[in-house]
Design an enzyme around this catalytic site. Structure first.
Site, short mmCIF file in Angstrom:
data_model
loop_
_atom_site.label_atom_id
_atom_site.label_comp_id
_atom_site.label_asym_id
_atom_site.label_seq_id
_atom_site.Cartn_x
_atom_site.Cartn_y
_atom_site.Cartn_z
N ASP A 119 2.69 -15.16 7.10
CA ASP A 119 1.43 -14.62 7.78
C ASP A 119 0.85 -13.61 6.89
OD1 ASP A 119 -0.03 -14.31 10.59
OD2 ASP A 119 0.45 -12.24 9.78
N TYR B 6 -4.45 -6.73 4.54
CA TYR B 6 -3.05 -6.42 3.72
C TYR B 6 -3.00 -6.48 2.41
CZ TYR B 6 -1.46 -8.36 8.35
OH TYR B 6 -1.17 -8.60 9.73
N LYS C 284 -6.21 -14.06 7.88
CA LYS C 284 -7.08 -13.29 8.94
C LYS C 284 -8.36 -12.65 8.34
CE LYS C 284 -2.96 -11.90 11.19
NZ LYS C 284 -2.13 -11.71 10.00
N HIS D 156 -9.24 -11.09 12.85
CA HIS D 156 -8.25 -10.03 13.06
C HIS D 156 -8.18 -9.20 14.45
CE1 HIS D 156 -5.21 -7.91 10.12
NE2 HIS D 156 -4.34 -8.13 11.50
N LEU E 258 9.79 -5.97 16.86
CA LEU E 258 10.98 -5.15 16.44
C LEU E 258 10.47 -3.66 16.40
CD1 LEU E 258 12.71 -7.31 13.78
CD2 LEU E 258 13.20 -6.87 16.51
N SER F 212 10.24 -7.74 6.58
CA SER F 212 11.17 -6.84 6.01
C SER F 212 11.11 -7.20 4.48
CB SER F 212 12.69 -7.15 6.43
OG SER F 212 13.59 -6.30 5.80
N ARG G 97 18.16 -8.69 5.76
CA ARG G 97 17.58 -8.40 7.05
C ARG G 97 16.54 -9.71 7.19
NH1 ARG G 97 15.29 -2.96 7.43
NH2 ARG G 97 17.30 -2.39 7.04
N ASN H 44 16.82 -12.20 10.36
CA ASN H 44 15.80 -12.18 11.38
C ASN H 44 15.45 -13.86 11.50
OD1 ASN H 44 15.53 -9.80 11.58
ND2 ASN H 44 13.79 -9.49 10.22
#
Length: 258
Positions: free
Chosen positions: A44, A49, A74, A105, A186, A226, A231, A235
């Site tokens: 994603d 970003y 997006k 978005h 999270l 992450s 991690r 996940n």
């Protein structure tokens, strides 16, 4: 085997995705490479970003066939007037001929809601996006799009966590046939909450894994992010344990929104 949910057009959307918000340059590239190596098949990203080129290069270099990787990007609402140009830019950066899912978005101004949605639908019809949807929309806004065009969003990506969830809102989406993707699951959770730490201890997993598994128990798509390989792996490692109905209900009660 990665669990999936079918989108209205028949596309299988992996329930576990890898989020890339705030991952930039080399970190974005290396994190996506690690995610693909671990087994993620849903990535994603977003124009906002500023990492689409790194995501695209990681997918290209990752040794996984493009058809096996579900890529979401997006559209920024301010780009809605020239949406096709924005998507073509995203495709160039991602170095792919299509995205599997293109979302707007967040909602633009009310007068632009339907025109922006029509642009996404046109991109889908042109084969540039296999599925289209929205992010941060209310059920009423989704209804407005559907009533105006006869075509509903496949997905709505919204904040979702034990501390911020609404079963009635989930039911509204299910009734409309719109898949819910949850973000900040999270980030918006107190992982030291005794309810979570006790359940985690019982199963020999981390509180973060409990939270992510709770999403899956509700068939919510998750997008953990992450930059640490261990991690990223943890996940994704959610199939080795199941939450009981009682444990799910206990986590449900952590909501602050009722």
């Amino acid at each position: 085997m990665i669990r999936t949910v079918n989108l209205p057009g028949g596309t299988a959307l992996p329930l576990i995705g890898f989020g890339t918000w705030e991952l930039r340059s080399k970190t974005a590239y290396e994190s996506v490479r690690a995610a693909l190596d671990i087994g993620y098949r849903h990535i994603d990203t977003a124009t906002l970003y500023k990492n689409e080129s790194e995501v695209g290069r990681a997918v290209k270099d990752g040794g996984v066939d493009r058809e096996q990787v579900f890529i979401t990007t997006k559209l920024r609402p301010q780009d809605a007037r020239h949406a096709r140009r924005a998507l073509e830019s995203s495709l160039r950066l991602l170095d792919t001929g299509y995205v599997d899912l293109w979302l707007i978005h967040w909602p633009p101004g009310r007068d632009a809601l339907v025109p922006a949605w029509e642009e996404l639908l046109a991109a889908r019809d042109a084969g540039l996006a296999r599925n289209v949807g929205v992010s941060n929309y209310s059920p009423a806004q989704i209804d407005l799009l559907t009533e105006a065009t006869g075509r509903r969003p496949a997905v709505n990506q919204i904040p979702w966590s034990p501390g911020q969830h609404d079963p009635a809102l989930l039911d509204e989406h299910r009734r409309r046939g719109v898949v819910v993707e949850g973000y900040s699951g999270l980030k918006n959770t107190d992982l030291n909450d005794p309810a979570l730490t006790e359940i985690a201890q019982r199963h020999g997993v981390t509180p973060a894994q409990v939270v992510l598994r709770w999403h899956l128990e509700h068939d919510i798509v998750i997008l953990p992010r992450s930059s640490h390989r261990e991690r990223i792996a943890a996940n994704f490692d959610l199939e080795g344990f199941d939450l009981t109905a009682e444990e799910v209900a206990a986590i449900d009660t952590l909501t602050r929104t009722g």
